[in-house]
Design a protein around this motif. Structure first.
Motif, PDB file in Angstrom:
ATOM      1  N   ASP A 219       7.057   2.005   0.228  1.00 30.53           N
ATOM      2  CA  ASP A 219       5.663   1.595   0.215  1.00 30.53           C
ATOM      3  C   ASP A 219       5.073   1.156  -1.195  1.00 30.53           C
ATOM      4  O   ASP A 219       4.364   0.163  -1.461  1.00 30.53           O
ATOM      5  CB  ASP A 219       4.570   2.401   0.809  1.00 30.53           C
ATOM      6  CG  ASP A 219       3.170   1.865   1.084  1.00 30.53           C
ATOM      7  OD1 ASP A 219       3.439   0.883   2.069  1.00 30.53           O
ATOM      8  OD2 ASP A 219       2.464   2.109   0.457  1.00 30.53           O
ATOM      9  N   ARG A 223       4.245  -2.549  -2.457  1.00 27.87           N
ATOM     10  CA  ARG A 223       2.865  -2.668  -2.767  1.00 27.87           C
ATOM     11  C   ARG A 223       2.716  -3.262  -4.297  1.00 27.87           C
ATOM     12  O   ARG A 223       1.815  -4.350  -4.596  1.00 27.87           O
ATOM     13  CB  ARG A 223       1.985  -1.512  -2.627  1.00 27.87           C
ATOM     14  CG  ARG A 223       0.615  -1.598  -2.918  1.00 27.87           C
ATOM     15  CD  ARG A 223      -0.272  -0.154  -2.497  1.00 27.87           C
ATOM     16  NE  ARG A 223      -1.494  -0.454  -2.533  1.00 27.87           N
ATOM     17  CZ  ARG A 223      -2.590  -0.702  -1.503  1.00 27.87           C
ATOM     18  NH1 ARG A 223      -1.759  -1.227  -0.497  1.00 27.87           N
ATOM     19  NH2 ARG A 223      -3.625  -0.994  -1.609  1.00 27.87           N
ATOM     20  N   SER A 288      -0.167  -2.505   4.289  1.00 25.54           N
ATOM     21  CA  SER A 288       0.547  -1.748   3.355  1.00 25.54           C
ATOM     22  C   SER A 288      -0.188  -0.308   3.280  1.00 25.54           C
ATOM     23  O   SER A 288      -0.745  -0.254   2.044  1.00 25.54           O
ATOM     24  CB  SER A 288       0.923  -2.339   2.062  1.00 25.54           C
ATOM     25  OG  SER A 288       1.540  -1.512   1.158  1.00 25.54           O
ATOM     26  N   VAL A 290       0.166   3.983   3.721  1.00 31.92           N
ATOM     27  CA  VAL A 290       1.386   4.904   4.012  1.00 31.92           C
ATOM     28  C   VAL A 290       0.466   6.327   4.301  1.00 31.92           C
ATOM     29  O   VAL A 290       0.791   7.298   4.114  1.00 31.92           O
ATOM     30  CB  VAL A 290       2.106   5.396   2.747  1.00 31.92           C
ATOM     31  CG1 VAL A 290       3.178   4.439   2.672  1.00 31.92           C
ATOM     32  CG2 VAL A 290       1.187   5.632   1.694  1.00 31.92           C
ATOM     33  N   PRO A 362       5.564  -4.262   4.905  1.00 35.90           N
ATOM     34  CA  PRO A 362       4.583  -3.430   5.259  1.00 35.90           C
ATOM     35  C   PRO A 362       4.650  -3.165   6.910  1.00 35.90           C
ATOM     36  O   PRO A 362       4.138  -2.261   7.478  1.00 35.90           O
ATOM     37  CB  PRO A 362       3.347  -3.976   4.577  1.00 35.90           C
ATOM     38  CG  PRO A 362       3.756  -4.642   3.613  1.00 35.90           C
ATOM     39  CD  PRO A 362       5.118  -5.083   3.818  1.00 35.90           C
ATOM     40  N   LEU A 365       7.183  -0.863   7.971  1.00 27.89           N
ATOM     41  CA  LEU A 365       6.790   0.412   7.738  1.00 27.89           C
ATOM     42  C   LEU A 365       5.744   0.898   8.727  1.00 27.89           C
ATOM     43  O   LEU A 365       5.863   1.835   9.255  1.00 27.89           O
ATOM     44  CB  LEU A 365       6.331   0.530   6.304  1.00 27.89           C
ATOM     45  CG  LEU A 365       7.170   0.445   5.356  1.00 27.89           C
ATOM     46  CD1 LEU A 365       6.280   0.381   3.721  1.00 27.89           C
ATOM     47  CD2 LEU A 365       8.123   1.632   5.180  1.00 27.89           C
ATOM     48  N   SER A 366       5.018  -0.054   9.243  1.00 24.08           N
ATOM     49  CA  SER A 366       4.103   0.358  10.218  1.00 24.08           C
ATOM     50  C   SER A 366       4.690   0.425  11.504  1.00 24.08           C
ATOM     51  O   SER A 366       4.347   1.645  12.227  1.00 24.08           O
ATOM     52  CB  SER A 366       2.722  -0.845  10.241  1.00 24.08           C
ATOM     53  OG  SER A 366       1.872  -0.436  11.048  1.00 24.08           O
TER      54      SER A 366
END
Length: 644
Positions: A219, A223, A288, A290, A362, A365-366
């Motif tokens: 992340d 980012r 994005s 975390v 992002p 990751l989510s």
């Protein structure tokens, strides 16, 4: 000795709010500083542990004596802290919580709030926060305090004496709250549910810490790349700033009042070139985050498990559970078809491959957040949840025959609802049929008195329905579900009559009573919903309705107006919660390790030979108080947590 009321003051360098009590007590500098107690409601005594005093032997023995009931406000904190202090685990069997009892009666989950509402705050408690801030958490080193990182008695002797008084007063306040609640005892079944909740929280759930660390690292990298590209195009110092971005868009000839997700999505559709790219980058940056991953790192205990994630009676209107710390109740869903492959690439730190394979890291990751939860070695997760639980419950109570027949057979409620509404054979309604879509949106939006506004907020227009279709859709759903509509207004009438006449009423097997300034609604399980200080008044629509005091939309204690369909929503959600509690107890008594539950779903850490069907059958068993309710639970097994 029959009861022991306890309140403690502690110190730890770990942030309690971010990390929870289980991680809090693992700090090397954790200590119990003050121990206040009352035996059988008698005088309160203070033990100044920080200054060499010791807990009397008979009190220490009482703490470990299962025949003596220990009481505290938020008893989980006292129990876990004292387990650490005595270096011996205290099980929740003989502990009871005044906070939970207060929540059961619709009161706030804070000691100050419960004391204020019950009139138990004999003296102000507000100064306690300053004392806790001074003695219980680290202080910033400065020249004036000699560079110390902790305050103790010698730094403020008078404050320390005030701190002891505050500790004593907390026990006195808890005793006063208990006295005022004594007319409304919490059923023993609910205390059993609380004890099981504490066992599940004590057990916790394992986290894949290597995976979490790689997610945070990824992340940060992504980012940075997104921001760099935005700076390159816009030449802004901080393209993530709403003010700067609005100014830049204005210079490009685009004016917007908002840059929320919906506004950005609309602008993306209306623009092209670099403007569109910047907006797409901004949308990715918004995803994005975390926070969930960093929350995992904050919470995880030394053995790799996260504990204290579930709040019993978190929603005190219905008694439903709430999420804490990692907030497992609102985890993003996962829709990646190759979820396992994406997870493994991230775990290996292969960010380049992720960038090649996916448009939005992002978003990946989510969607992978859930997969950070894993079972212990040589085990698997079995995840089982109730199918359409609220729809089944409302049909059962209202006696909506055609719906109960659907749930007793194929269970396709969206298709069946559309067939009932539009008078077509169910066989003609496929999964992609526009009629099924109308049946689905009607089912999701209209069960609790919702109308056109509810359909819109559920996304009816974005699903392809036209504005002029909405009101007819409401009408035809209500005509098809006349017994549910009757249930709404029977409940509306019952609540008004009980508040006006202060006499008991029963409708659809639900009891309504007025007792000692409370409106009580009795559920089939034997549990009661409680509404504080009810009265009749005129609502904002100019109609007579019942109002009561509670935590409102502003998160403050206020007067709330309600009406039949809203009370029905509370009743249905509360019964659904009772069904979950029954299932949790049943599965637990069969010897299975429940590590988490989310909404209507149970997560079990099980050996490889346990079958999904067996757990599903356990959950599908109706309790004795709901014999004719058609329950169904479905599940799957997996090596990491996910949404099937």
């Amino acid at each position: 000795m029959r009861t022991l009321n306890i309140d403690i003051e502690t110190y730890s360098s770990v942030d309690l709010a971010k990390s929870g009590v289980y991680r809090y007590v693992e700090a090397e500098d954790f200590e119990v500083m003050l121990f206040a107690y009352s035996v059988d409601g008698g005088p309160v005594h203070i033990v100044d542990l920080a200054n060499g005093e010791v807990i009397p032997n008979e009190i220490e023995q009482a703490i470990f004596n299962k025949e003596i009931t220990k009481w505290a406000f938020n008893a989980q904190f006292e129990r876990v802290c004292l387990s650490k202090h005595f270096k011996q685990h205290l099980f929740p069997d003989d502990w009871r919580c005044t906070m939970i009892w207060s929540a059961y009666l619709g009161l706030p989950l804070s000691l100050e709030g419960a004391a204020m509402i019950t009139g138990a705050d004999k003296q102000k408690l507000s100064e306690g926060k300053d004392l806790i801030r001074f003695f219980s958490i680290p202080c910033r080193p400065t020249k004036s305090n000699g560079g110390r990182t902790r305050n103790s008695k010698e730094h403020a002797p008078e404050w320390w004496e005030n701190f002891k008084e505050y500790n004593k007063r907390d026990v006195e306040t808890e005793l006063a709250i208990q006295e005022r609640l004594s007319k409304f005892p919490m059923p023993e079944d609910e205390w059993e549910n609380y004890r099981l909740d504490q066992l599940i929280n004590d057990r916790g759930i394992k986290l894949d810490l290597e995976f979490v660390a790689q997610a945070i690292k990824c992340d940060v990298l992504i980012r940075s790349e997104l921001l760099s590209r935005m700076k390159e195009i816009t030449q802004l110092d901080n393209p993530n700033s709403v003010m700067q971005m609005r100014e830049w868009l204005k210079e490009q000839g685009i004016e917007t009042d908002s840059l929320n997700n919906a506004a950005v999505m609309h602008l993306i559709e209306e623009t092209d070139g670099e403007i569109k790219e910047v907006l797409q980058l901004r949308r990715q940056l918004a995803k994005s985050s975390v926070k969930k991953y960093t929350a995992m790192e904050n919470v995880v205990c030394e053995d790799g498990r996260a504990r204290g994630l579930i709040q019993f009676y978190g929603a005190n209107r219905t008694g439903r559970f709430a999420g804490r710390l990692i907030q497992v109740q609102n985890l993003p869903q996962n829709h990646l078809p190759d979820l396992e492959e994406a997870r493994e690439l991230l775990r290996q730190g292969n960010f380049e491959a992720l960038k090649l394979l996916y448009d939005s890291i992002p978003s990946v990751l989510s969607q992978l957040i859930r997969t950070a939860f894993v079972p212990i070695r040589n085990n698997k997760f079995i995840i089982v949840d109730f199918s359409a639980i609220e729809a089944r419950v409302i049909a059962w109570i209202a006696g909506e025959t055609w719906r109960n027949e659907v749930f007793a057979s194929h269970g396709k409620i969206y298709e069946a609802s559309a067939a009932q509404m539009f008078k077509v054979p169910i066989d003609e309604i496929s999964k992609d049929s526009p009629l099924r879509q109308k049946g689905k949106i009607a089912e999701l939006a209209l069960g609790y008195g919702g109308s056109v506004g509810a359909l819109k907020s559920m996304g009816a227009l974005s699903m392809g329905l036209e504005e002029e279709e909405l009101k007819p859709l409401v009408d035809v759903w209500r005509q098809s579900n006349s017994k549910i509509v009757k249930f709404w207004w029977d409940v509306d009438r019952a609540t008004k009559e009980v508040v006006r006449e202060r006499k008991s009423r029963t409708t659809h097997g639900i009891k309504f009573e007025y007792r000692s300034g409370m409106l009580l609604i009795g559920l089939p399980s034997g549990r009661w919903l409680t509404y504080v200080k009810p009265r009749l008044g005129i609502n904002s629509f100019g109609n007579e309705s019942v109002s009561y005091e509670g935590i409102g939309a502003t998160k403050k204690w206020e007067r709330i107006f309600s009406y039949g369909p809203k009370f029905v929503e509370n009743i249905v959600q509360a019964i659904s919660r009772d069904l979950l509690c029954y299932a949790l107890k049943y599965v637990h008594e069969e010897g299975f390790r429940i590590v988490m539950h989310v909404h209507d779903e149970i997560v079990i850490e099980a050996p490889k030979d346990v079958t999904v069907d067996y757990i599903s059958d356990l959950m599908s068993e109706s309790p004795p108080w709901a014999k004719h309710l058609n329950l169904r639970a479905d599940g799957f097994e997996t090596d990491f947590y996910k949404k099937d």
